[in-house]
Write an enzyme that holds these catalytic residues in place. Structure first.
Site, PDB file in Angstrom:
ATOM      1  N   ASP A  22     -53.373  47.600   5.000  1.00 58.97           N
ATOM      2  CA  ASP A  22     -54.049  48.104   5.982  1.00 58.97           C
ATOM      3  C   ASP A  22     -53.754  48.675   6.809  1.00 58.97           C
ATOM      4  O   ASP A  22     -53.113  48.430   8.061  1.00 58.97           O
ATOM      5  CB  ASP A  22     -55.473  47.065   5.952  1.00 58.97           C
ATOM      6  CG  ASP A  22     -56.429  47.525   6.321  1.00 58.97           C
ATOM      7  OD1 ASP A  22     -57.086  48.550   6.593  1.00 58.97           O
ATOM      8  OD2 ASP A  22     -57.283  46.530   6.282  1.00 58.97           O
ATOM      9  N   HIS A  39     -51.847  57.670   6.784  1.00 60.94           N
ATOM     10  CA  HIS A  39     -51.469  58.174   5.754  1.00 60.94           C
ATOM     11  C   HIS A  39     -50.672  58.346   5.242  1.00 60.94           C
ATOM     12  O   HIS A  39     -49.581  57.354   4.517  1.00 60.94           O
ATOM     13  CB  HIS A  39     -52.561  58.069   4.494  1.00 60.94           C
ATOM     14  CG  HIS A  39     -54.298  57.583   4.684  1.00 60.94           C
ATOM     15  ND1 HIS A  39     -53.639  56.069   4.906  1.00 60.94           N
ATOM     16  CD2 HIS A  39     -55.187  58.418   4.389  1.00 60.94           C
ATOM     17  CE1 HIS A  39     -55.944  56.269   5.288  1.00 60.94           C
ATOM     18  NE2 HIS A  39     -55.817  57.771   4.678  1.00 60.94           N
ATOM     19  N   LEU A 133     -35.626  45.766  -8.885  1.00 66.40           N
ATOM     20  CA  LEU A 133     -37.078  45.764  -7.811  1.00 66.40           C
ATOM     21  C   LEU A 133     -38.035  45.645  -8.602  1.00 66.40           C
ATOM     22  O   LEU A 133     -37.836  47.496  -9.345  1.00 66.40           O
ATOM     23  CB  LEU A 133     -37.733  46.236  -6.957  1.00 66.40           C
ATOM     24  CG  LEU A 133     -38.753  46.184  -5.965  1.00 66.40           C
ATOM     25  CD1 LEU A 133     -39.353  44.647  -5.612  1.00 66.40           C
ATOM     26  CD2 LEU A 133     -38.907  47.304  -5.065  1.00 66.40           C
TER      27      LEU A 133
HETATM   28  C1  FPP Z   1     -56.147  51.207   4.096  1.00 69.05           C
HETATM   29  O1  FPP Z   1     -55.652  51.770   5.249  1.00 69.05           O
HETATM   30  C2  FPP Z   1     -55.187  52.037   3.679  1.00 69.05           C
HETATM   31  C3  FPP Z   1     -55.470  53.216   2.362  1.00 69.05           C
HETATM   32  C4  FPP Z   1     -56.432  52.792   1.581  1.00 69.05           C
HETATM   33  C5  FPP Z   1     -53.892  53.734   1.476  1.00 69.05           C
HETATM   34  C6  FPP Z   1     -52.739  53.264   1.525  1.00 69.05           C
HETATM   35  C7  FPP Z   1     -52.297  54.693   0.964  1.00 69.05           C
HETATM   36  C8  FPP Z   1     -50.745  54.419   1.345  1.00 69.05           C
HETATM   37  C9  FPP Z   1     -50.560  53.833   2.471  1.00 69.05           C
HETATM   38  C10 FPP Z   1     -50.258  56.074   0.732  1.00 69.05           C
HETATM   39  C11 FPP Z   1     -49.524  54.703  -0.183  1.00 69.05           C
HETATM   40  C12 FPP Z   1     -48.350  55.789  -1.101  1.00 69.05           C
HETATM   41  C13 FPP Z   1     -48.511  55.621  -2.740  1.00 69.05           C
HETATM   42  C14 FPP Z   1     -48.517  56.406  -4.079  1.00 69.05           C
HETATM   43  C15 FPP Z   1     -47.804  54.637  -3.227  1.00 69.05           C
HETATM   44  P1  FPP Z   1     -57.214  52.656   5.589  1.00 69.05           P
HETATM   45  O2  FPP Z   1     -57.458  53.823   6.118  1.00 69.05           O
HETATM   46  O3  FPP Z   1     -58.786  51.662   5.130  1.00 69.05           O
HETATM   47  O4  FPP Z   1     -56.884  51.786   7.155  1.00 69.05           O
HETATM   48  P2  FPP Z   1     -58.697  51.463   8.494  1.00 69.05           P
HETATM   49  O5  FPP Z   1     -59.130  50.573   8.266  1.00 69.05           O
HETATM   50  O6  FPP Z   1     -57.816  51.479  10.014  1.00 69.05           O
HETATM   51  O7  FPP Z   1     -59.476  52.676   8.793  1.00 69.05           O
END
Ligand code: FPP
Length: 248
Positions: A22, A39, A133
């Site tokens: 997050d 992201h 893994l």
């Molecule tokens: C939460 O941060 C993150 C997500 C909803 C997406 C996480 C995805 C990735 C890191 C990509 C991984 C990809 C693969 C294919 C495994 P948020 O957007 O909710 O952050 P915020 O709370 O600060 O807005």
């Protein structure tokens, strides 16, 4: 006692770590960048974290990449995240395969395009015999959805009510065959479960850090593992030390 190079006790290394990645959006906002840049930075960090997970000797890693609720985000962000999934498969698959990583998916693939579904299934098939893994990617995943799905399948299979046990339900989960997470890490400081592995984390230990996901580095990972190593896991019982005292 055996120690890794980063001084975490090997006997206390969790078998299964699950991560709520997050804070990508806030990381980007802090830098005046679009959320998608967060992201992308989060995806880069995931590569590093996967490598560290192998180095720490952890066998199972589950990451929350896209929830059933994430479809409600702006279309541009959803499209961007789907693009990241495709990029990860296209660009990282061979490397992950070479490293001995077995890719698995938890959640429902249905809402992905036929093309993307085929790519995901190909990646799963290619890596199915790897065992260094086991990496579970939760995509279009929701804990409640998983339980609903399990109940539907149990009914469809005509299982008698008296045969519905804890272990049987576990076999109907997307994570069948995978041990429950020992440790759940959540970045960005939120104190919520967010519909993540709600069945499987009944007795998991939690580590929550204010660090945003793109900045969660190996040092912080090690701190999470050290915190885990200090925990006295009682699973609703009493600690073994207390038992020995009361039997003395
Ligand atoms: C939460 O941060 C993150 C997500 C909803 C997406 C996480 C995805 C990735 C890191 C990509 C991984 C990809 C693969 C294919 C495994 P948020 O957007 O909710 O952050 P915020 O709370 O600060 O807005």
């Amino acid at each position: 006692m055996t120690e890794t190079s980063s001084s975490v006790s090997l006997e206390k290394i969790p078998r299964h770590v699950a991560i709520i990645m997050d804070g990508n959006g806030r990381w980007a906002l802090q830098r005046g960048l679009p959320r998608l840049a967060g992201h992308r930075a989060g995806t880069e960090n995931l590569r590093r974290v996967i490598r560290s997970t192998v180095e720490f000797g952890i066998k199972y890693l589950t990451i929350y990449a896209f929830s059933t609720e994430n479809w409600g985000r702006p279309a541009e962000e959803v499209q961007g995240l789907l693009g990241i999934l495709q990029d990860v498969i296209d660009r990282e698959l061979n490397e992950l395969h070479k490293e001995g990583v077995q890719l698995r998916h938890i959640g429902r693939l249905e809402r992905l395009s036929a093309n993307l579904q085929a790519r995901v299934l190909k990646a799963i098939n290619l890596t199915k015999n790897n065992d260094r893994l086991i990496l579970n990617i939760a995509w279009n995943y929701g804990g409640r959805d998983e339980i609903v799905c399990a109940i539907q399948k149990i009914i469809k299979d005509g299982i008698k009510p008296e045969d519905v046990t804890d272990s049987l339900v576990g076999q109907y989960m997307f994570t069948a065959g995978v041990p429950d997470p020992d440790l759940v890490i959540r970045t960005s400081g939120e104190l919520r479960v967010s519909n993540f592995l709600i069945w499987q984390t009944a007795y998991s230990e939690w580590y929550v850090t204010p660090t945003y996901w793109p900045d969660f580095d190996k040092e912080e990972y090690r701190r999470a593992l050290e915190a885990f190593a200090q925990r006295d896991r009682r699973f609703g019982k009493v600690s073994s030390g207390e038992l020995q005292e009361s039997n003395a």
